[in-house]
Design an enzyme around this catalytic site. Structure first.
Site, PDB file in Angstrom:
ATOM      1  N   ASP A 121       0.799  -1.144  -0.092  1.00  0.00           N
ATOM      2  CA  ASP A 121      -0.059  -0.116  -0.040  1.00  0.00           C
ATOM      3  C   ASP A 121       0.939   1.233  -0.145  1.00  0.00           C
ATOM      4  OD1 ASP A 121       1.249  -0.050   2.551  1.00  0.00           O
ATOM      5  OD2 ASP A 121      -0.874  -0.149   3.497  1.00  0.00           O
ATOM      6  N   ARG A 179      22.999  -0.128  -2.197  1.00  0.00           N
ATOM      7  CA  ARG A 179      22.897  -1.562  -1.457  1.00  0.00           C
ATOM      8  C   ARG A 179      23.597  -2.302  -2.382  1.00  0.00           C
ATOM      9  NH1 ARG A 179      17.078  -0.853   0.756  1.00  0.00           N
ATOM     10  NH2 ARG A 179      16.727   1.465   0.422  1.00  0.00           N
ATOM     11  N   ASP A 248      19.141  -6.403  -0.294  1.00  0.00           N
ATOM     12  CA  ASP A 248      18.651  -5.105  -0.428  1.00  0.00           C
ATOM     13  C   ASP A 248      18.916  -4.370   0.767  1.00  0.00           C
ATOM     14  OD1 ASP A 248      16.600  -7.058  -0.171  1.00  0.00           O
ATOM     15  OD2 ASP A 248      15.350  -5.248   0.304  1.00  0.00           O
TER      16      ASP A 248
END
Ligand code: AMP
Ligand code: MG
Length: 476
Positions: A121, A179, A248
């Site tokens: 969301d 990353r 990540d």
């Protein structure tokens, strides 16, 4: 606006940064600000209290001349590869450059859906954002490299999780958001020039000494191996469990990033897991060094084409560097233990002494932090019984001939007295989300001073009641 933002990353690497706007929150208000961090960044802390700050830092209004971007990255999550993750609910506002020329990303988390949101969301709820704020500040106070938080803003909107929760945005500050997964994404495009541009940016920003090498990309890898070995050693020295060491969530800078289901272990056991999503124990406390090395192997794979035109040469050079991880981690960890035990010189047998201490704590189910802290008290006369280990340590200490009271005082400067204890943190977050931040502020102010002994802090100085099945939940 009291600061200017630059966009060197998005300019140099447009393929890794997608322009995007935050969702406008319906009624944003500041819940928490970090005046000390603001000052370090050269931002007037008073500004954080202004409506302009709320609007700018919630993403409701663009900061003059800037364009927020969602960052692209890939990653191995619990060992399986996702070719496209990226900032699903986060945006990079830009980079702040301090007066002493240090560059920091200003990044929002919880700022609405982006093209990388997949099923999510795009939102964040208040509790986990306060948790990230608290953990980052606590780690910073412990001297452990970490991202930090400048503010937490309530959006005024509700977020649907198991229940409806208040929505929030975290304003995160990091020396960058590059990353291992960023390199994986770049390499997966098949465009070596993109990987090179990313590596060049990472070198300039984080590891400029790599340029002195005649093999700068191998030197970049070497520098990341070093900085991650050092970081993970720091984690183990304080009992920190990251909880989601996906590629990540591992930085090139060597900062701890992405505080989700992390926790401080309260009874020494290498297999300790708190995260509700880590069912196989992949990211258990004692597995963190080997997982770190596994993640670094994934980084190495992305750099091979830059390291040498001959794939075999490249692989053997990278493998050799990767192979140094274990000894580097170990050297850092033992050096940290040595300092914590009041020893100034290295002697044969020290490694065994350190390892036997941890084994003893494990066997007896003892807490790392408070037991280590009690060793200085032992030198002051309040004997600590560790089944003969303490006597071995005292014999070893005596070989250095230093005055025990001096040693004890030095030990207290490096053995934390308080860390974020799970129960205390959970209670403070629960009351904060219910609208009362008193307890949260008390924890923040105590954790800002981890080394000074004082009364009335059993909830942070001592392990909580054994709570089998205690779980932390991902930063949603
Ligand atoms: P994390 O486990 O927090 O490191 O997140 C892993 C990936 O999931 C990242 O790409 C996040 O941006 C994405 N993500 C996590 N939560 C949400 C959310 N509520 N909405 C959209 N993306 C999310
Ligand atoms: Mg993440």
């Amino acid at each position: 606006m009291p600061f200017r933002l630059e966009a060197t990353y998005a300019r140099a690497l447009p393929a890794l940064a997608q322009s995007w706007r935050a969702t406008t929150p319906s009624n944003p208000s500041m819940v928490l600000t970090n005046p000390a961090l603001a000052t370090e960044l050269g931002i007037d802390p008073a500004w954080l209290g202004t409506p302009e700050a709320v609007a700018a830092l919630s993403g409701a209004e663009a900061i003059d001349g800037t364009e927020p971007v969602a960052l692209l990255y890939a990653g191995h999550q619990f060992g399986s590869y996702s070719p496209r993750l990226g900032d699903g609910r986060a945006l990079l506002l830009g980079e702040i450059v301090t007066d002493d020329s240090r560059r920091f990303d200003l990044h929002l988390k919880g700022s609405g859906r982006t093209p990388f949101a997949r099923g999510g969301d795009g939102l964040a709820s208040l509790g986990p954002m306060l948790r990230e704020y608290l953990m980052g500040e606590a780690m910073h106070a412990l001297g452990i490299p970490t991202t930090r938080s400048l503010a937490v803003i309530e959006t005024g909107d509700s977020v649907r999780r198991e229940t409806m929760l208040p929505g929030a945005i975290l304003v995160r500050v990091a020396s960058s958001h590059i990353r291992v997964g960023t390199f994986q994404y770049a390499a997966a495009t098949g465009d070596i020039n993109l990987v090179r541009a990313l590596a060049d940016h990472a070198i300039a920003r984080h590891h400029p000494r790599a340029l002195e090498s005649d093999q700068p990309y191998l030197a970049l890898f070497d520098a990341v191996v070093e900085t991650q070995a050092a970081l993970i050693a720091e984690w183990l020295l304080v009992g920190f469990i990251h909880g989601v060491m996906n590629t990540d969530n591992m930085t090139i800078s060597g900062e701890t990033i992405d505080y989700g289901p992390c926790a401080f272990m309260e009874r020494v056991d290498p297999l300790t897991v708190f995260s509700s999503i880590d069912q196989g124990g992949r990211y258990a406390f004692g597995r963190q060094p080997s997982i770190g090395q596994w993640n670094l192997a994934r980084l190495a794979e992305t750099l091979l084409g830059l390291i040498d035109d001959d794939p075999e040469q490249a692989a053997s050079a990278a493998t050799e560097v990767l192979g140094t991880f274990g000894e580097r981690f170990s050297a850092r960890w033992h050096a940290g233990m040595r300092a914590r035990l009041g020893l100034t010189e290295h002697r044969d047998g020290d490694e065994t002494l350190n390892e036997d201490l941890i084994a003893t704590l494990h066997e007896r189910g003892l807490d790392l932090i408070s037991t280590m802290r009690s060793l200085s008290t032992h030198l002051r006369g309040a004997r600590v019984d560790l089944g003969g280990w303490t006597e071995r340590w005292e014999t070893r200490l005596a070989t250095e001939g230093r005055e025990p009271m001096t040693v004890a005082a030095e030990m207290d400067l490096v053995n934390p007295f308080v860390v974020p204890r799970n129960l205390a943190v959970q209670q403070a977050l629960d009351t904060a989300v219910a609208g009362d931040l008193t307890e949260f502020h008390r924890l923040m102010s105590e954790l800002a001073d981890p080394y000074t002994q004082r009364d009335g802090l059993d909830d942070l100085a001592l392990p909580g009641p054994a709570a089998p099945g205690f779980r932390t939940f991902c930063g949603t």
